[in-house]
Write a protein that holds these residues in place. Sequence first.
Motif, PDB file in Angstrom:
ATOM      1  N   VAL A 240      36.661 -63.335 -56.455  1.00 11.59           N
ATOM      2  CA  VAL A 240      36.266 -62.405 -55.398  1.00 11.59           C
ATOM      3  C   VAL A 240      37.070 -61.231 -55.455  1.00 11.59           C
ATOM      4  CG1 VAL A 240      35.732 -62.319 -52.958  1.00 11.59           C
ATOM      5  CG2 VAL A 240      35.462 -64.429 -54.220  1.00 11.59           C
ATOM      6  N   ARG A 241      36.153 -60.066 -55.494  1.00  9.64           N
ATOM      7  CA  ARG A 241      36.884 -58.674 -55.577  1.00  9.64           C
ATOM      8  C   ARG A 241      36.152 -57.942 -54.366  1.00  9.64           C
ATOM      9  NH1 ARG A 241      35.487 -57.304 -60.408  1.00  9.64           N
ATOM     10  NH2 ARG A 241      34.035 -55.740 -59.835  1.00  9.64           N
ATOM     11  N   ILE A 242      36.960 -57.104 -53.734  1.00 12.73           N
ATOM     12  CA  ILE A 242      36.605 -56.345 -52.583  1.00 12.73           C
ATOM     13  C   ILE A 242      37.035 -54.786 -53.041  1.00 12.73           C
ATOM     14  CG2 ILE A 242      36.602 -55.737 -50.301  1.00 12.73           C
ATOM     15  CD1 ILE A 242      37.292 -58.713 -49.755  1.00 12.73           C
ATOM     16  N   GLU A 243      36.062 -53.828 -53.154  1.00 13.16           N
ATOM     17  CA  GLU A 243      36.434 -52.559 -53.586  1.00 13.16           C
ATOM     18  C   GLU A 243      35.409 -51.591 -52.753  1.00 13.16           C
ATOM     19  OE1 GLU A 243      35.629 -53.558 -57.667  1.00 13.16           O
ATOM     20  OE2 GLU A 243      33.560 -52.794 -57.382  1.00 13.16           O
ATOM     21  N   ALA A 244      35.754 -50.312 -52.824  1.00 11.67           N
ATOM     22  CA  ALA A 244      34.849 -49.091 -52.162  1.00 11.67           C
ATOM     23  C   ALA A 244      33.775 -49.247 -52.805  1.00 11.67           C
ATOM     24  CB  ALA A 244      35.916 -47.830 -52.228  1.00 11.67           C
ATOM     25  N   HIS A 245      32.402 -49.041 -52.453  1.00 10.84           N
ATOM     26  CA  HIS A 245      31.217 -48.735 -53.007  1.00 10.84           C
ATOM     27  C   HIS A 245      31.069 -47.367 -52.854  1.00 10.84           C
ATOM     28  CE1 HIS A 245      27.344 -49.784 -54.718  1.00 10.84           C
ATOM     29  NE2 HIS A 245      26.901 -48.914 -53.390  1.00 10.84           N
ATOM     30  N   ASP A 246      31.092 -46.764 -51.625  1.00  7.58           N
ATOM     31  CA  ASP A 246      30.927 -45.078 -51.495  1.00  7.58           C
ATOM     32  C   ASP A 246      31.773 -45.100 -50.073  1.00  7.58           C
ATOM     33  OD1 ASP A 246      29.305 -45.808 -49.478  1.00  7.58           O
ATOM     34  OD2 ASP A 246      27.522 -45.698 -50.831  1.00  7.58           O
ATOM     35  N   ALA A 247      31.460 -43.754 -49.656  1.00  9.13           N
ATOM     36  CA  ALA A 247      32.488 -43.412 -48.518  1.00  9.13           C
ATOM     37  C   ALA A 247      32.204 -44.131 -47.527  1.00  9.13           C
ATOM     38  CB  ALA A 247      32.142 -41.742 -48.255  1.00  9.13           C
ATOM     39  N   GLY A 248      30.997 -44.840 -47.144  1.00 10.44           N
ATOM     40  CA  GLY A 248      30.962 -45.531 -45.945  1.00 10.44           C
ATOM     41  C   GLY A 248      30.472 -47.155 -46.101  1.00 10.44           C
ATOM     42  N   ARG A 249      30.803 -47.541 -47.393  1.00 12.68           N
ATOM     43  CA  ARG A 249      30.477 -48.884 -47.751  1.00 12.68           C
ATOM     44  C   ARG A 249      31.498 -49.419 -48.593  1.00 12.68           C
ATOM     45  NH1 ARG A 249      24.333 -48.587 -49.973  1.00 12.68           N
ATOM     46  NH2 ARG A 249      25.330 -46.854 -51.110  1.00 12.68           N
ATOM     47  N   LEU A 250      31.675 -50.986 -48.391  1.00 11.61           N
ATOM     48  CA  LEU A 250      32.433 -51.644 -49.406  1.00 11.61           C
ATOM     49  C   LEU A 250      31.698 -52.612 -50.423  1.00 11.61           C
ATOM     50  CD1 LEU A 250      32.934 -54.734 -48.207  1.00 11.61           C
ATOM     51  CD2 LEU A 250      34.192 -53.288 -46.562  1.00 11.61           C
ATOM     52  N   ARG A 251      31.997 -52.981 -51.149  1.00 14.15           N
ATOM     53  CA  ARG A 251      31.474 -53.877 -52.195  1.00 14.15           C
ATOM     54  C   ARG A 251      32.296 -55.197 -52.454  1.00 14.15           C
ATOM     55  NH1 ARG A 251      29.980 -50.608 -56.260  1.00 14.15           N
ATOM     56  NH2 ARG A 251      32.046 -50.468 -56.969  1.00 14.15           N
ATOM     57  N   ILE A 252      31.650 -56.364 -52.128  1.00 12.72           N
ATOM     58  CA  ILE A 252      32.250 -57.736 -52.432  1.00 12.72           C
ATOM     59  C   ILE A 252      31.654 -58.144 -53.749  1.00 12.72           C
ATOM     60  CG2 ILE A 252      32.784 -59.971 -51.511  1.00 12.72           C
ATOM     61  CD1 ILE A 252      32.520 -58.678 -48.602  1.00 12.72           C
ATOM     62  N   VAL A 253      32.501 -58.507 -54.454  1.00 13.29           N
ATOM     63  CA  VAL A 253      31.845 -58.951 -55.766  1.00 13.29           C
ATOM     64  C   VAL A 253      32.416 -60.550 -55.960  1.00 13.29           C
ATOM     65  CG1 VAL A 253      31.747 -58.666 -58.474  1.00 13.29           C
ATOM     66  CG2 VAL A 253      32.172 -56.656 -56.753  1.00 13.29           C
ATOM     67  N   VAL A 254      31.413 -61.261 -56.287  1.00 12.86           N
ATOM     68  CA  VAL A 254      31.641 -62.507 -56.407  1.00 12.86           C
ATOM     69  C   VAL A 254      31.167 -63.218 -57.738  1.00 12.86           C
ATOM     70  CG1 VAL A 254      31.239 -65.252 -55.524  1.00 12.86           C
ATOM     71  CG2 VAL A 254      31.337 -63.069 -54.062  1.00 12.86           C
ATOM     72  N   ARG A 255      32.196 -63.720 -58.628  1.00 14.34           N
ATOM     73  CA  ARG A 255      31.860 -63.954 -59.984  1.00 14.34           C
ATOM     74  C   ARG A 255      32.185 -65.378 -60.280  1.00 14.34           C
ATOM     75  NH1 ARG A 255      34.025 -60.973 -65.506  1.00 14.34           N
ATOM     76  NH2 ARG A 255      32.291 -61.674 -66.652  1.00 14.34           N
ATOM     77  N   ASP A 256      31.398 -65.898 -61.019  1.00 12.91           N
ATOM     78  CA  ASP A 256      31.884 -67.208 -61.394  1.00 12.91           C
ATOM     79  C   ASP A 256      32.053 -67.428 -62.871  1.00 12.91           C
ATOM     80  OD1 ASP A 256      29.260 -67.867 -62.453  1.00 12.91           O
ATOM     81  OD2 ASP A 256      28.500 -68.960 -60.713  1.00 12.91           O
ATOM     82  N   ASN A 257      32.063 -68.580 -63.640  1.00 13.72           N
ATOM     83  CA  ASN A 257      32.364 -68.643 -64.845  1.00 13.72           C
ATOM     84  C   ASN A 257      31.118 -69.289 -65.450  1.00 13.72           C
ATOM     85  OD1 ASN A 257      32.744 -71.276 -63.990  1.00 13.72           O
ATOM     86  ND2 ASN A 257      34.677 -71.408 -65.208  1.00 13.72           N
ATOM     87  N   GLY A 258      30.163 -69.642 -64.781  1.00 13.49           N
ATOM     88  CA  GLY A 258      28.632 -70.141 -65.185  1.00 13.49           C
ATOM     89  C   GLY A 258      27.956 -69.270 -66.186  1.00 13.49           C
ATOM     90  N   PRO A 259      26.853 -69.725 -66.578  1.00 12.86           N
ATOM     91  CA  PRO A 259      26.084 -69.113 -67.535  1.00 12.86           C
ATOM     92  C   PRO A 259      25.371 -67.741 -67.394  1.00 12.86           C
ATOM     93  CG  PRO A 259      24.805 -70.891 -66.907  1.00 12.86           C
ATOM     94  CD  PRO A 259      26.078 -70.772 -66.254  1.00 12.86           C
ATOM     95  N   GLY A 260      25.565 -67.356 -66.190  1.00 14.67           N
ATOM     96  CA  GLY A 260      25.032 -66.008 -65.843  1.00 14.67           C
ATOM     97  C   GLY A 260      23.636 -66.149 -65.297  1.00 14.67           C
ATOM     98  N   ILE A 261      23.140 -65.199 -64.813  1.00 20.10           N
ATOM     99  CA  ILE A 261      21.675 -65.133 -64.317  1.00 20.10           C
ATOM    100  C   ILE A 261      20.572 -64.704 -65.127  1.00 20.10           C
ATOM    101  CG2 ILE A 261      20.306 -64.005 -62.435  1.00 20.10           C
ATOM    102  CD1 ILE A 261      23.109 -63.899 -61.083  1.00 20.10           C
ATOM    103  N   ASP A 262      19.718 -65.480 -65.334  1.00 18.72           N
ATOM    104  CA  ASP A 262      18.602 -64.982 -66.325  1.00 18.72           C
ATOM    105  C   ASP A 262      17.769 -63.942 -65.719  1.00 18.72           C
ATOM    106  OD1 ASP A 262      16.347 -65.075 -67.950  1.00 18.72           O
ATOM    107  OD2 ASP A 262      15.829 -67.116 -67.918  1.00 18.72           O
TER     108      ASP A 262
END
Length: 82
Positions: free
Chosen positions: A3-25
């Motif tokens: 899980v990573r939290i970062e700035a998306h733009d001036a007024g929003r943040l982005r939470i990125v959740v990543r796993d080690n699975g096969p990905g999204i078709d």
Amino acid sequence: VAVRIEAHDAGRLRIVVRDNGPGIDGRRAAELFRPFRSGKPTGMGLGLAVSLAIAEAHGGTIEATHAAHGEFRIILPCQTRN
């Protein structure tokens, strides 16, 4: 899961959740957030639909990215402190 939290733009943040699975078709990406659609044999298909509704209720959104592993990005507005 990472899980990573970062700035998306001036007024929003982005939470990125990543796993080690096969990905999204890419063909299934459009269906991921529809209620009662599950890729699991015993799944109800409500988890992502409810998660999206919660994010939207707070002025945000969720997107799934087409990547080598499963990755979701939750975009939420943030309050600034004075």
